[in-house]
Write an enzyme that holds these catalytic residues in place. Structure first.
Site, mmCIF file in Angstrom:
data_model
loop_
_atom_site.group_PDB
_atom_site.id
_atom_site.type_symbol
_atom_site.label_atom_id
_atom_site.label_comp_id
_atom_site.label_asym_id
_atom_site.label_seq_id
_atom_site.Cartn_x
_atom_site.Cartn_y
_atom_site.Cartn_z
ATOM 1 N N PHE A 281 0.860 -1.175 0.000
ATOM 2 C CA PHE A 281 0.000 0.000 0.000
ATOM 3 C C PHE A 281 0.897 1.226 0.000
ATOM 4 O O PHE A 281 1.548 1.549 0.991
ATOM 5 C CB PHE A 281 -0.924 0.051 1.215
ATOM 6 C CG PHE A 281 -1.844 1.247 1.182
ATOM 7 C CD1 PHE A 281 -3.007 1.209 0.435
ATOM 8 C CD2 PHE A 281 -1.516 2.415 1.845
ATOM 9 C CE1 PHE A 281 -3.845 2.326 0.357
ATOM 10 C CE2 PHE A 281 -2.338 3.537 1.775
ATOM 11 C CZ PHE A 281 -3.517 3.489 1.031
ATOM 12 N N ASP B 256 9.595 2.787 1.667
ATOM 13 C CA ASP B 256 8.409 3.573 1.992
ATOM 14 C C ASP B 256 8.155 3.457 3.492
ATOM 15 O O ASP B 256 7.621 2.457 3.963
ATOM 16 C CB ASP B 256 7.215 3.055 1.190
ATOM 17 C CG ASP B 256 5.926 3.833 1.477
ATOM 18 O OD1 ASP B 256 5.886 4.576 2.480
ATOM 19 O OD2 ASP B 256 4.954 3.671 0.721
ATOM 20 N N LYS C 280 2.948 11.344 6.940
ATOM 21 C CA LYS C 280 2.101 11.164 8.125
ATOM 22 C C LYS C 280 2.662 11.861 9.356
ATOM 23 O O LYS C 280 2.418 13.035 9.564
ATOM 24 C CB LYS C 280 1.840 9.686 8.356
ATOM 25 C CG LYS C 280 0.995 9.054 7.240
ATOM 26 C CD LYS C 280 0.414 7.738 7.611
ATOM 27 C CE LYS C 280 -0.346 7.090 6.452
ATOM 28 N NZ LYS C 280 -1.552 7.848 6.055
#
Length: 407
Positions: free
Chosen positions: A149, A234, A263
């Site tokens: 994801f 990532d 984030k």
């Protein structure tokens, strides 16, 4: 035209109904309407309090409204918030310097969202392949992992293996090779002279906190170095203290060629993301070839710098390690009592519930009624990722609530 006045005091039910009427249905949120938050606690419009065990999918690693982050934002709001990169601003250099010191890499490309960081890394890797590696024009490939994801743009969902994220959004961009996660032989078989990079999550978050075998990240680093392609990690969800180290790759002392952050980098206040890379990799970008109106703005740089300062002390990494042991011990005690398995590292866990007890959504709804907020992922799996500021007592309370709803 006369506008209807906006009501400022409405019930949760009224607000949910209004959202259902006026918002796109691209989310299926739990039926709780948050109005206030502080630390690890949120409060709904009726005044009910909930322990936040999701932390904005790691965007709130330092909790809601951390005083040092709020202070940094307030100071900057009184000065300047946006210049665009058409001009320099006085906050960006310090942010970039701090982030390179924190990560051990050389240069920073500031963006806003995680998906933007991933898209930027894809562009950089392809350009590096053509200009440095000598791949023929428009032939570059990138190896990615099944179960990944990396975001929801059309390029990214094109190499997703999640049918919900992918179906109905094609045609997709070519140039990606999907291999099983945690399988070094599969990566080696997929790499050839056209390979620009291997892009992986050191821990797969959306897939259910899937942790690879020890040595996997070291193997990816060795393989990419030996075969002449880039290693892109990532760490948008796994980075910035979540797993007990600054970065998840730090568990194997691995330094990728490109690191993707987001984030928690915005402190739960503003969207901030970044590609951090080796200088010779980032050097392929030249003025006009890539950019962002808001990327690197003074407000985001000020908040991002405050986040870097919090992590530089090591306090939050140590908290995640110590409290991660508490979380793991608590989930171990529940294994066989409704929990059929779990994976955890630091303050991050994917918990597989016996499907006879309920789906992940149903368990999340039951926990909500007990005053604990988590979110399901696939099937009967829930994710636990509280702010790193949580106390042992609050963590034990959340585990007790989980035990109750499983019973």
């Amino acid at each position: 035209m006369t506008l209807t006045p906006v009501r400022t005091e409405r019930s949760s039910a009224e607000l949910i109904s209004a959202e259902d009427t006026t918002l796109a249905h691209n989310y299926h949120p739990l039926p709780v309407v948050v109005a206030r938050a502080e630390g690890v606690w949120v409060e709904d419009v009726e005044g009910r309090r909930y322990l936040d065990m999701l932390a904005g999918y790691s965007a709130l690693n330092f909790g809601h409204r951390h005083p040092e982050l709020i202070a940094a934002a307030h100071r900057q709001l009184d000065e300047v918030t946006l210049t665009s990169r058409a001009f320099h601003n006085d906050r960006l250099a310090g942010f970039a310097e701090g982030l390179t010191q924190l990560t051990g890499l050389d240069t920073v490309l500031p963006m806003n969202t995680g998906a933007e960081a991933v898209e930027s890394a894809i562009k950089i890797a392809r350009k590096w392949a053509y200009e440095v590696k000598g791949v023929a024009p428009d032939r570059a490939t990138i190896v990615v992992a099944d179960g990944n994801f990396h975001g929801r743009t059309t390029t990214i969902v094109g190499f997703s293996s999640d049918p919900v994220a992918r179906t109905g959004f094609g045609p997709f961009a070519p140039g990606f090779r999907v291999v099983p996660y945690n399988d070094l032989d599969a990566i080696e078989a997929a790499v050839d002279e056209t390979t620009a990079a291997v892009l992986i999550e050191p821990i797969q978050g959306e897939a259910g906190v899937i942790i690879p075998d020890d040595g996997y990240l070291t193997g990816v680093r060795e393989l990419t170095g030996r075969t002449g392609c880039l290693f892109i990690a990532d760490e948008i969800q796994s980075g910035l203290g979540r797993t007990g180290t600054t970065l998840a790759v730090d568990h194997e002392s691995v330094l990728p060629d490109m690191l993707l952050l987001g984030k928690a980098l915005g402190g739960g206040i503003v969207p901030v993301s970044a590609v951090v890379a080796r200088r010779e990799v980032m050097a392929v970008l030249r003025p006009g070839e890539h950019g962002s109106t808001f990327g690197g703005n003074p407000l985001s740089a000020a908040v991002g710098s405050a986040v870097v300062d919090l992590l530089a002390t090591g306090e939050y990494q140590r908290r995640a390690t110590a409290l991660g042991d508490v979380l793991s011990e608590g989930l171990t005690a529940l294994t066989g009592k409704g929990v059929v398995g779990f994976r955890s590292r630091g303050l991050w866990a994917g918990v597989d519930v016996d499907p006879r007890i309920g789906t992940g959504r149903e368990i999340s709804e039951r926990l909500m009624r007990e005053g604990v907020l988590v979110k399901d992922t696939h099937g009967s799996t829930i994710r636990i990722a509280p702010p790193l500021t949580i106390t042992p007592e609050e963590l034990h309370s959340a585990l007790a609530s989980l035990e109750k709803v499983l019973g």
